[in-house]
Design an enzyme around this catalytic site. Sequence first.
Site, PDB file in Angstrom:
ATOM      1  N   ASP A   1      19.007  36.093  44.640  1.00 26.70           N
ATOM      2  CA  ASP A   1      19.143  36.670  45.983  1.00 26.70           C
ATOM      3  C   ASP A   1      19.224  38.190  45.888  1.00 26.70           C
ATOM      4  O   ASP A   1      19.497  38.755  44.820  1.00 26.70           O
ATOM      5  CB  ASP A   1      20.396  36.122  46.680  1.00 26.70           C
ATOM      6  CG  ASP A   1      20.287  34.640  46.979  1.00 26.70           C
ATOM      7  OD1 ASP A   1      19.153  34.168  47.184  1.00 26.70           O
ATOM      8  OD2 ASP A   1      21.331  33.958  46.989  1.00 26.70           O
TER       9      ASP A   1
ATOM     10  N   HIS B   1      12.605  35.989  43.700  1.00 26.06           N
ATOM     11  CA  HIS B   1      13.481  35.789  44.860  1.00 26.06           C
ATOM     12  C   HIS B   1      13.754  34.310  45.123  1.00 26.06           C
ATOM     13  O   HIS B   1      14.627  33.969  45.919  1.00 26.06           O
ATOM     14  CB  HIS B   1      12.843  36.430  46.102  1.00 26.06           C
ATOM     15  CG  HIS B   1      13.847  36.970  47.082  1.00 26.06           C
ATOM     16  ND1 HIS B   1      15.182  36.695  47.010  1.00 26.06           N
ATOM     17  CD2 HIS B   1      13.689  37.794  48.160  1.00 26.06           C
ATOM     18  CE1 HIS B   1      15.816  37.297  47.997  1.00 26.06           C
ATOM     19  NE2 HIS B   1      14.932  37.983  48.707  1.00 26.06           N
TER      20      HIS B   1
END
Length: 504
Positions: free
Chosen positions: A479, A475
Amino acid sequence: MTTEVRVPTLGESVTEATVATWFKKPGDPVAADEMLCELETDKVTVEVPSPAAGTMGEIVAQEGTTVGVDALLATISAGEAKAAPAKADKAEKPAKSDSADTGSSVDVMVPTLGESVTEATVSTWFKKVGDQVAADEMLCELETDKVSVEVPAPAAGTLTEILAAEGTTVQAGGKLAILSSGSGASAPAAAPKAEEAAAPAAASGKDVEDAPAAKKAMAEAGLSRDQVQGSGRDGRVMKEDVARAAAAATQAPAAAAAPAQAPRAPAPAEDVAREERVKMTRLRQTIARRLKDSQNTAAMLTTYNEVDMTEVMALRNQYKDEFYKKHGVRLGFMSFFTKACVHALKEVPEVNAEIDGTDIVYKNFVHMGVAAGTPTGLVVPVIRDVDQMGFAAIEKAIAEKGARARDGKLSMAEMQGGTFTISNGGVYGSLMSSPILNPPQSGILGMHKIQDRPMAINGQVVIRPMMYLALSYDHRIVDGKGAVTFLVRVKEALEDPRRLLMDL
Protein backbone atom coordinates in the site's frame (compact mmCIF):
# COMPACT_ATOMS: atom_id res chain seq x y z
CA MET A 1 29.09 -49.44 -8.56
CA THR A 2 25.55 -48.10 -8.92
CA THR A 3 24.82 -44.43 -9.56
CA GLU A 4 21.44 -42.94 -8.70
CA VAL A 5 19.60 -40.65 -11.12
CA ARG A 6 17.53 -38.14 -9.17
CA VAL A 7 15.15 -35.28 -9.98
CA PRO A 8 17.17 -32.03 -10.31
CA THR A 9 16.21 -28.64 -8.87
CA LEU A 10 13.12 -27.59 -10.85
CA GLY A 11 13.09 -23.85 -10.17
CA GLU A 12 11.77 -21.42 -7.63
CA SER A 13 8.40 -22.47 -6.12
CA VAL A 14 8.32 -25.66 -8.27
CA THR A 15 8.26 -28.80 -6.10
CA GLU A 16 7.15 -31.59 -8.43
CA ALA A 17 7.16 -32.71 -12.04
CA THR A 18 5.76 -35.46 -14.26
CA VAL A 19 7.98 -37.94 -16.08
CA ALA A 20 7.09 -37.30 -19.73
CA THR A 21 9.54 -39.39 -21.75
CA TRP A 22 12.29 -41.92 -21.18
CA PHE A 23 14.92 -41.84 -23.94
CA LYS A 24 16.63 -44.97 -22.60
CA LYS A 25 15.46 -48.38 -21.42
CA PRO A 26 17.04 -50.85 -18.96
CA GLY A 27 20.18 -52.41 -20.42
CA ASP A 28 20.96 -49.52 -22.79
CA PRO A 29 24.51 -48.11 -22.67
CA VAL A 30 24.63 -44.44 -21.66
CA ALA A 31 27.38 -41.84 -21.75
CA ALA A 32 28.00 -39.20 -19.10
CA ASP A 33 25.66 -36.20 -19.59
CA GLU A 34 23.59 -38.07 -22.20
CA MET A 35 19.89 -37.26 -21.89
CA LEU A 36 18.00 -39.99 -20.03
CA CYS A 37 14.50 -38.60 -19.65
CA GLU A 38 12.34 -35.52 -19.87
CA LEU A 39 10.30 -34.05 -17.00
CA GLU A 40 7.40 -31.65 -17.35
CA THR A 41 6.51 -29.06 -14.71
CA ASP A 42 3.74 -26.48 -14.79
CA LYS A 43 6.28 -23.96 -16.12
CA VAL A 44 9.07 -25.61 -18.09
CA THR A 45 10.32 -28.90 -19.51
CA VAL A 46 13.45 -30.24 -17.83
CA GLU A 47 15.83 -32.76 -19.39
CA VAL A 48 17.70 -35.05 -17.00
CA PRO A 49 21.28 -35.93 -18.05
CA SER A 50 23.13 -39.05 -16.98
CA PRO A 51 25.42 -38.33 -13.99
CA ALA A 52 27.87 -41.03 -15.14
CA ALA A 53 28.69 -43.44 -17.97
CA GLY A 54 27.51 -47.02 -17.70
CA THR A 55 24.49 -49.22 -18.34
CA MET A 56 20.89 -48.19 -17.69
CA GLY A 57 19.63 -50.14 -14.71
CA GLU A 58 16.20 -50.00 -13.09
CA ILE A 59 13.72 -47.26 -14.05
CA VAL A 60 11.98 -46.41 -10.78
CA ALA A 61 9.66 -43.65 -12.03
CA GLN A 62 7.77 -44.65 -15.17
CA GLU A 63 6.35 -42.23 -17.75
CA GLY A 64 3.36 -40.38 -16.34
CA THR A 65 4.59 -40.63 -12.73
CA THR A 66 4.59 -37.48 -10.61
CA VAL A 67 7.88 -37.04 -8.73
CA GLY A 68 9.23 -34.52 -6.24
CA VAL A 69 12.58 -32.72 -6.17
CA ASP A 70 15.47 -35.15 -5.49
CA ALA A 71 13.22 -38.19 -5.96
CA LEU A 72 14.89 -41.32 -7.35
CA LEU A 73 14.26 -41.75 -11.07
CA ALA A 74 16.52 -44.62 -12.05
CA THR A 75 19.86 -46.30 -11.45
CA ILE A 76 22.96 -46.66 -13.64
CA SER A 77 25.44 -49.51 -13.33
CA ALA A 78 28.97 -48.29 -14.02
CA GLY A 79 32.03 -50.29 -14.97
CA GLU A 80 31.32 -52.99 -17.50
CA ALA A 81 29.72 -50.63 -19.98
CA LYS A 82 32.73 -48.38 -20.63
CA ALA A 83 32.91 -49.41 -24.28
CA ALA A 84 29.16 -49.12 -24.79
CA PRO A 85 29.08 -45.50 -26.00
CA ALA A 86 31.66 -46.28 -28.70
CA LYS A 87 29.67 -49.31 -29.89
CA ALA A 88 26.48 -47.33 -29.96
CA ASP A 89 28.25 -44.62 -31.93
CA LYS A 90 29.39 -47.21 -34.48
CA ALA A 91 25.89 -48.49 -34.88
CA GLU A 92 24.42 -45.06 -35.40
CA LYS A 93 27.24 -43.70 -37.58
CA PRO A 94 28.78 -46.50 -39.70
CA ALA A 95 30.81 -43.90 -41.61
CA LYS A 96 33.11 -43.52 -38.60
CA SER A 97 33.84 -47.21 -38.15
CA ASP A 98 37.13 -46.97 -40.08
CA SER A 99 38.58 -44.53 -37.57
CA ALA A 100 37.30 -46.27 -34.45
CA ASP A 101 40.39 -48.46 -34.20
CA THR A 102 42.76 -45.48 -33.91
CA GLY A 103 41.17 -44.12 -30.72
CA SER A 104 37.87 -43.65 -28.92
CA SER A 105 35.64 -40.66 -29.63
CA VAL A 106 34.30 -38.39 -26.90
CA ASP A 107 31.21 -36.24 -27.35
CA VAL A 108 31.33 -32.59 -26.28
CA MET A 109 27.87 -31.84 -24.92
CA VAL A 110 26.03 -28.65 -23.99
CA PRO A 111 26.33 -28.42 -20.18
CA THR A 112 23.45 -27.72 -17.82
CA LEU A 113 22.50 -24.10 -18.48
CA GLY A 114 20.48 -23.38 -15.35
CA GLU A 115 16.90 -23.38 -14.18
CA SER A 116 14.34 -22.60 -16.91
CA VAL A 117 17.11 -22.19 -19.54
CA THR A 118 16.71 -24.75 -22.32
CA GLU A 119 18.81 -23.35 -25.16
CA ALA A 120 21.88 -21.26 -25.92
CA THR A 121 23.70 -19.75 -28.89
CA VAL A 122 27.25 -20.77 -29.79
CA SER A 123 29.06 -17.43 -29.71
CA THR A 124 32.75 -18.35 -30.12
CA TRP A 125 34.84 -21.42 -30.91
CA PHE A 126 38.35 -21.18 -29.44
CA LYS A 127 39.52 -24.27 -31.33
CA LYS A 128 39.12 -25.51 -34.91
CA VAL A 129 38.92 -29.00 -36.39
CA GLY A 130 42.26 -30.78 -36.17
CA ASP A 131 43.51 -28.83 -33.14
CA GLN A 132 44.98 -30.71 -30.20
CA VAL A 133 43.24 -29.97 -26.89
CA ALA A 134 44.02 -30.73 -23.27
CA ALA A 135 41.49 -31.96 -20.73
CA ASP A 136 39.44 -29.05 -19.31
CA GLU A 137 40.81 -26.63 -21.93
CA MET A 138 38.14 -24.18 -23.11
CA LEU A 139 36.65 -25.24 -26.44
CA CYS A 140 33.86 -22.72 -26.98
CA GLU A 141 31.62 -20.18 -25.33
CA LEU A 142 27.82 -20.31 -25.28
CA GLU A 143 25.55 -17.33 -24.75
CA THR A 144 22.19 -17.79 -23.04
CA ASP A 145 19.60 -15.13 -22.35
CA LYS A 146 21.16 -14.65 -18.91
CA VAL A 147 24.83 -15.63 -18.76
CA SER A 148 27.79 -16.78 -20.86
CA VAL A 149 28.85 -20.39 -20.39
CA GLU A 150 32.30 -21.75 -21.22
CA VAL A 151 32.51 -25.36 -22.39
CA PRO A 152 35.68 -27.25 -21.38
CA ALA A 153 37.08 -30.31 -23.14
CA PRO A 154 35.89 -33.48 -21.36
CA ALA A 155 39.15 -35.24 -22.28
CA ALA A 156 42.49 -34.68 -23.99
CA GLY A 157 42.69 -35.42 -27.71
CA THR A 158 42.02 -33.95 -31.13
CA LEU A 159 38.97 -31.91 -32.13
CA THR A 160 37.69 -34.01 -35.03
CA GLU A 161 34.30 -32.46 -35.76
CA ILE A 162 32.35 -29.32 -34.88
CA LEU A 163 28.62 -30.03 -35.04
CA ALA A 164 27.35 -26.60 -33.95
CA ALA A 165 28.99 -23.67 -35.70
CA GLU A 166 29.12 -20.12 -34.32
CA GLY A 167 25.66 -18.56 -34.32
CA THR A 168 23.90 -21.93 -34.00
CA THR A 169 21.17 -22.32 -31.37
CA VAL A 170 21.66 -25.50 -29.34
CA GLN A 171 19.52 -27.24 -26.74
CA ALA A 172 20.59 -28.14 -23.22
CA GLY A 173 22.23 -31.55 -23.43
CA GLY A 174 22.79 -31.29 -27.20
CA LYS A 175 26.02 -32.31 -28.89
CA LEU A 176 28.50 -29.57 -29.81
CA ALA A 177 31.50 -31.44 -31.16
CA ILE A 178 33.45 -34.69 -31.18
CA LEU A 179 36.91 -35.29 -29.76
CA SER A 180 39.18 -38.19 -30.67
CA SER A 181 41.30 -39.36 -27.76
CA GLY A 182 43.55 -41.36 -30.13
CA SER A 183 45.82 -40.15 -32.90
CA GLY A 184 43.01 -38.43 -34.72
CA ALA A 185 44.78 -38.92 -38.09
CA SER A 186 41.65 -40.03 -39.88
CA ALA A 187 39.44 -37.36 -38.32
CA PRO A 188 39.31 -35.00 -41.33
CA ALA A 189 38.11 -37.85 -43.54
CA ALA A 190 35.56 -38.98 -40.97
CA ALA A 191 33.98 -35.55 -40.56
CA PRO A 192 32.66 -35.22 -44.13
CA LYS A 193 31.35 -38.79 -43.97
CA ALA A 194 29.46 -37.99 -40.80
CA GLU A 195 27.96 -34.89 -42.40
CA GLU A 196 26.92 -36.87 -45.46
CA ALA A 197 25.36 -39.58 -43.31
CA ALA A 198 23.56 -37.08 -41.08
CA ALA A 199 22.24 -34.88 -43.90
CA PRO A 200 19.78 -37.41 -45.40
CA ALA A 201 18.51 -38.37 -41.96
CA ALA A 202 17.95 -34.74 -40.99
CA ALA A 203 16.34 -33.95 -44.30
CA SER A 204 13.97 -36.89 -44.41
CA GLY A 205 13.27 -37.31 -40.73
CA LYS A 206 12.26 -40.93 -41.41
CA ASP A 207 15.17 -42.63 -39.64
CA VAL A 208 15.04 -40.48 -36.52
CA GLU A 209 12.72 -41.34 -33.65
CA ASP A 210 11.20 -38.12 -32.32
CA ALA A 211 10.54 -37.63 -28.61
CA PRO A 212 7.13 -39.08 -27.61
CA ALA A 213 6.23 -35.83 -25.90
CA ALA A 214 6.97 -34.02 -29.18
CA LYS A 215 4.74 -36.42 -31.15
CA LYS A 216 1.89 -35.80 -28.75
CA ALA A 217 2.42 -32.02 -28.95
CA MET A 218 2.47 -32.13 -32.78
CA ALA A 219 -0.82 -34.03 -32.79
CA GLU A 220 -2.42 -31.55 -30.40
CA ALA A 221 -1.16 -28.56 -32.42
CA GLY A 222 -2.15 -30.08 -35.77
CA LEU A 223 1.39 -29.87 -37.13
CA SER A 224 3.04 -32.36 -39.46
CA ARG A 225 6.60 -33.62 -39.03
CA ASP A 226 7.75 -31.54 -42.03
CA GLN A 227 6.56 -28.32 -40.35
CA VAL A 228 8.84 -28.75 -37.33
CA GLN A 229 12.62 -28.26 -37.37
CA GLY A 230 14.21 -30.70 -34.92
CA SER A 231 17.00 -29.50 -32.66
CA GLY A 232 17.74 -32.79 -30.91
CA ARG A 233 20.34 -35.39 -31.75
CA ASP A 234 20.40 -36.22 -35.50
CA GLY A 235 17.45 -33.87 -36.08
CA ARG A 236 15.24 -35.41 -33.40
CA VAL A 237 12.18 -33.24 -32.70
CA MET A 238 11.82 -32.19 -29.06
CA LYS A 239 8.79 -30.72 -27.33
CA GLU A 240 10.31 -27.20 -27.37
CA ASP A 241 10.68 -27.43 -31.17
CA VAL A 242 6.95 -28.08 -31.50
CA ALA A 243 6.13 -25.12 -29.26
CA ARG A 244 8.29 -22.81 -31.39
CA ALA A 245 6.76 -24.09 -34.61
CA ALA A 246 3.23 -23.66 -33.24
CA ALA A 247 4.00 -20.13 -32.08
CA ALA A 248 5.44 -19.24 -35.48
CA ALA A 249 2.40 -20.68 -37.23
CA THR A 250 -0.02 -18.59 -35.15
CA GLN A 251 2.02 -15.39 -35.34
CA ALA A 252 2.37 -15.40 -39.12
CA PRO A 253 -1.37 -15.20 -39.98
CA ALA A 254 -1.97 -12.64 -37.24
CA ALA A 255 0.84 -10.47 -38.51
CA ALA A 256 -0.48 -10.68 -42.05
CA ALA A 257 -4.06 -9.87 -41.07
CA ALA A 258 -3.45 -7.07 -38.60
CA PRO A 259 0.12 -5.94 -37.99
CA ALA A 260 0.58 -4.93 -34.36
CA GLN A 261 3.27 -2.45 -35.27
CA ALA A 262 3.36 -0.11 -38.23
CA PRO A 263 5.96 -1.19 -40.81
CA ARG A 264 9.20 0.73 -40.81
CA ALA A 265 9.04 3.50 -43.35
CA PRO A 266 11.65 3.09 -46.10
CA ALA A 267 14.63 5.34 -45.49
CA PRO A 268 16.38 7.26 -48.25
CA ALA A 269 19.17 5.32 -49.92
CA GLU A 270 21.83 7.73 -48.66
CA ASP A 271 20.65 7.14 -45.06
CA VAL A 272 20.55 3.35 -45.46
CA ALA A 273 24.17 3.37 -46.55
CA ARG A 274 25.11 5.02 -43.25
CA GLU A 275 23.02 2.73 -41.03
CA GLU A 276 24.27 -0.29 -39.16
CA ARG A 277 21.92 -3.16 -38.35
CA VAL A 278 23.01 -5.45 -35.49
CA LYS A 279 21.04 -8.42 -34.17
CA MET A 280 20.06 -8.12 -30.51
CA THR A 281 21.96 -10.44 -28.21
CA ARG A 282 19.98 -13.06 -26.31
CA LEU A 283 20.69 -11.15 -23.08
CA ARG A 284 19.32 -7.91 -24.53
CA GLN A 285 16.23 -9.70 -25.86
CA THR A 286 15.59 -11.18 -22.42
CA ILE A 287 16.06 -7.82 -20.71
CA ALA A 288 13.53 -6.25 -23.08
CA ARG A 289 11.03 -9.06 -22.58
CA ARG A 290 11.32 -9.18 -18.78
CA LEU A 291 11.00 -5.41 -18.38
CA LYS A 292 7.86 -5.35 -20.51
CA ASP A 293 6.43 -8.38 -18.71
CA SER A 294 7.02 -6.60 -15.41
CA GLN A 295 5.05 -3.57 -16.58
CA ASN A 296 2.24 -5.77 -17.87
CA THR A 297 1.99 -7.93 -14.72
CA ALA A 298 2.59 -5.75 -11.66
CA ALA A 299 0.53 -2.75 -10.59
CA MET A 300 3.73 -0.71 -10.52
CA LEU A 301 3.87 2.65 -8.77
CA THR A 302 6.82 4.84 -7.75
CA THR A 303 7.18 7.11 -4.74
CA TYR A 304 10.02 9.63 -4.30
CA ASN A 305 11.95 11.27 -1.50
CA GLU A 306 15.31 12.94 -1.04
CA VAL A 307 18.11 12.32 1.42
CA ASP A 308 20.78 14.60 2.81
CA MET A 309 24.05 12.67 2.40
CA THR A 310 26.09 14.93 4.71
CA GLU A 311 26.40 12.47 7.62
CA VAL A 312 27.12 9.42 5.46
CA MET A 313 29.80 11.28 3.51
CA ALA A 314 31.40 12.58 6.72
CA LEU A 315 31.40 9.11 8.29
CA ARG A 316 32.84 7.58 5.15
CA ASN A 317 35.61 10.19 4.87
CA GLN A 318 36.51 9.76 8.53
CA TYR A 319 36.92 5.98 8.48
CA LYS A 320 37.60 5.02 4.85
CA ASP A 321 41.40 4.72 5.28
CA GLU A 322 41.16 2.63 8.46
CA PHE A 323 38.40 0.55 6.87
CA TYR A 324 40.58 -0.25 3.86
CA LYS A 325 43.63 -1.11 5.98
CA LYS A 326 41.64 -3.57 8.11
CA HIS A 327 39.32 -5.15 5.57
CA GLY A 328 41.16 -4.73 2.27
CA VAL A 329 38.13 -3.23 0.52
CA ARG A 330 37.02 0.35 0.02
CA LEU A 331 34.09 1.76 1.98
CA GLY A 332 31.47 2.90 -0.51
CA PHE A 333 27.92 4.15 -0.33
CA MET A 334 26.29 0.84 -1.30
CA SER A 335 26.87 -0.77 2.09
CA PHE A 336 25.12 2.16 3.82
CA PHE A 337 22.14 1.91 1.48
CA THR A 338 22.01 -1.87 1.82
CA LYS A 339 21.99 -1.69 5.62
CA ALA A 340 19.38 1.08 5.52
CA CYS A 341 17.12 -1.01 3.25
CA VAL A 342 17.48 -4.08 5.47
CA HIS A 343 16.55 -1.89 8.44
CA ALA A 344 13.43 -0.58 6.62
CA LEU A 345 12.40 -4.02 5.31
CA LYS A 346 12.09 -5.29 8.88
CA GLU A 347 9.45 -2.62 9.56
CA VAL A 348 7.67 -2.95 6.20
CA PRO A 349 7.96 -6.69 5.37
CA GLU A 350 5.53 -6.57 2.46
CA VAL A 351 8.18 -4.77 0.37
CA ASN A 352 10.32 -7.90 0.83
CA ALA A 353 7.47 -10.28 -0.08
CA GLU A 354 6.08 -11.63 -3.35
CA ILE A 355 2.76 -12.79 -4.79
CA ASP A 356 2.36 -16.47 -5.68
CA GLY A 357 -1.08 -17.00 -7.17
CA THR A 358 -3.51 -15.97 -4.45
CA ASP A 359 -0.88 -16.19 -1.69
CA ILE A 360 1.53 -13.61 -0.31
CA VAL A 361 4.92 -15.12 0.51
CA TYR A 362 6.75 -13.16 3.24
CA LYS A 363 10.52 -13.68 3.34
CA ASN A 364 12.16 -13.85 6.76
CA PHE A 365 15.52 -13.14 5.14
CA VAL A 366 16.92 -10.59 2.68
CA HIS A 367 18.60 -11.69 -0.55
CA MET A 368 19.61 -8.33 -2.02
CA GLY A 369 19.87 -7.90 -5.77
CA VAL A 370 22.38 -5.25 -6.82
CA ALA A 371 21.88 -4.13 -10.42
CA ALA A 372 25.15 -3.92 -12.36
CA GLY A 373 25.77 -2.54 -15.84
CA THR A 374 27.94 -4.67 -18.13
CA PRO A 375 29.08 -4.25 -21.74
CA THR A 376 26.34 -6.69 -22.80
CA GLY A 377 23.50 -5.31 -20.67
CA LEU A 378 22.08 -5.02 -17.17
CA VAL A 379 22.39 -8.00 -14.81
CA VAL A 380 21.33 -8.34 -11.19
CA PRO A 381 23.61 -10.54 -9.06
CA VAL A 382 22.15 -11.49 -5.68
CA ILE A 383 23.89 -11.18 -2.31
CA ARG A 384 22.29 -13.81 -0.07
CA ASP A 385 21.40 -13.27 3.60
CA VAL A 386 22.65 -9.70 3.44
CA ASP A 387 20.70 -9.01 6.64
CA GLN A 388 23.28 -11.14 8.49
CA MET A 389 26.31 -9.31 7.04
CA GLY A 390 28.38 -6.36 8.23
CA PHE A 391 29.63 -3.40 6.22
CA ALA A 392 32.90 -5.08 5.20
CA ALA A 393 31.23 -8.31 4.07
CA ILE A 394 28.70 -6.34 2.03
CA GLU A 395 31.37 -4.24 0.32
CA LYS A 396 33.44 -7.35 -0.50
CA ALA A 397 30.41 -9.17 -1.90
CA ILE A 398 29.36 -6.20 -4.05
CA ALA A 399 32.90 -5.77 -5.42
CA GLU A 400 33.26 -9.48 -6.20
CA LYS A 401 29.83 -9.80 -7.85
CA GLY A 402 30.38 -6.64 -9.87
CA ALA A 403 33.71 -7.87 -11.22
CA ARG A 404 32.23 -11.26 -12.15
CA ALA A 405 29.31 -9.53 -13.84
CA ARG A 406 31.58 -7.37 -16.01
CA ASP A 407 33.62 -10.42 -16.98
CA GLY A 408 30.48 -12.42 -17.84
CA LYS A 409 31.38 -15.06 -15.23
CA LEU A 410 28.19 -15.00 -13.16
CA SER A 411 26.43 -18.34 -12.79
CA MET A 412 22.67 -18.79 -12.97
CA ALA A 413 22.47 -19.44 -9.23
CA GLU A 414 24.11 -16.08 -8.50
CA MET A 415 21.27 -14.20 -10.22
CA GLN A 416 18.30 -16.06 -8.77
CA GLY A 417 16.35 -15.85 -5.54
CA GLY A 418 16.55 -12.11 -4.87
CA THR A 419 13.87 -10.60 -2.59
CA PHE A 420 14.64 -6.87 -3.09
CA THR A 421 16.82 -4.89 -5.49
CA ILE A 422 18.92 -1.71 -5.38
CA SER A 423 19.77 0.09 -8.64
CA ASN A 424 22.33 2.89 -8.62
CA GLY A 425 21.76 5.05 -11.68
CA GLY A 426 23.70 7.84 -9.99
CA VAL A 427 27.01 6.37 -11.11
CA TYR A 428 26.00 7.30 -14.67
CA GLY A 429 24.82 10.80 -13.69
CA SER A 430 21.08 10.14 -13.40
CA LEU A 431 19.34 12.82 -11.33
CA MET A 432 15.93 11.11 -11.10
CA SER A 433 14.26 8.06 -12.65
CA SER A 434 11.62 5.41 -11.97
CA PRO A 435 13.19 1.93 -11.75
CA ILE A 436 11.26 -1.08 -13.05
CA LEU A 437 10.55 -4.04 -10.77
CA ASN A 438 12.51 -7.26 -11.08
CA PRO A 439 9.75 -9.95 -10.92
CA PRO A 440 8.64 -11.60 -8.72
CA GLN A 441 10.01 -9.00 -6.31
CA SER A 442 7.68 -6.32 -5.00
CA GLY A 443 10.16 -3.49 -4.51
CA ILE A 444 13.24 -1.84 -6.02
CA LEU A 445 15.12 1.21 -4.73
CA GLY A 446 16.63 3.63 -7.22
CA MET A 447 19.66 5.66 -6.13
CA HIS A 448 20.68 8.78 -8.03
CA LYS A 449 23.37 11.40 -8.40
CA ILE A 450 24.55 13.31 -5.32
CA GLN A 451 24.22 17.01 -6.13
CA ASP A 452 24.84 20.10 -4.03
CA ARG A 453 21.56 22.03 -3.64
CA PRO A 454 20.41 24.96 -1.48
CA MET A 455 18.30 23.65 1.41
CA ALA A 456 16.43 25.45 4.20
CA ILE A 457 17.96 24.21 7.49
CA ASN A 458 16.77 25.79 10.77
CA GLY A 459 15.57 28.88 8.94
CA GLN A 460 18.77 29.33 6.96
CA VAL A 461 19.67 28.47 3.37
CA VAL A 462 22.68 26.15 3.28
CA ILE A 463 24.27 24.02 0.60
CA ARG A 464 23.87 20.29 1.21
CA PRO A 465 24.76 17.16 -0.84
CA MET A 466 21.34 15.80 -1.76
CA MET A 467 20.21 12.62 -3.50
CA TYR A 468 16.79 11.77 -4.88
CA LEU A 469 15.50 8.30 -3.94
CA ALA A 470 12.83 6.40 -5.86
CA LEU A 471 10.99 3.30 -4.65
CA SER A 472 9.03 1.41 -7.29
CA TYR A 473 6.67 -1.12 -5.76
CA ASP A 474 3.88 -3.53 -6.64
CA HIS A 475 0.68 -1.84 -5.50
CA ARG A 476 -1.09 -5.20 -5.45
CA ILE A 477 0.77 -6.11 -2.27
CA VAL A 478 2.31 -2.85 -1.00
CA ASP A 479 0.00 0.00 0.00
CA GLY A 480 1.00 3.63 -0.36
CA LYS A 481 1.46 3.98 3.39
CA GLY A 482 3.90 1.07 3.49
CA ALA A 483 5.89 2.37 0.51
CA VAL A 484 6.20 5.88 1.96
CA THR A 485 7.11 4.50 5.39
CA PHE A 486 9.83 2.35 3.86
CA LEU A 487 11.38 5.27 2.01
CA VAL A 488 11.21 7.53 5.06
CA ARG A 489 12.99 4.89 7.18
CA VAL A 490 15.76 4.64 4.57
CA LYS A 491 16.06 8.44 4.55
CA GLU A 492 16.22 8.62 8.37
CA ALA A 493 18.87 5.89 8.60
CA LEU A 494 21.10 7.61 6.03
CA GLU A 495 20.73 11.09 7.48
CA ASP A 496 21.59 9.73 10.95
CA PRO A 497 23.63 6.50 10.51
CA ARG A 498 23.73 6.01 14.29
CA ARG A 499 20.11 4.81 14.03
CA LEU A 500 21.41 1.68 12.28
CA LEU A 501 23.54 0.85 15.32
CA MET A 502 20.66 1.49 17.71
CA ASP A 503 18.14 -0.37 15.52
CA LEU A 504 15.82 2.66 15.55
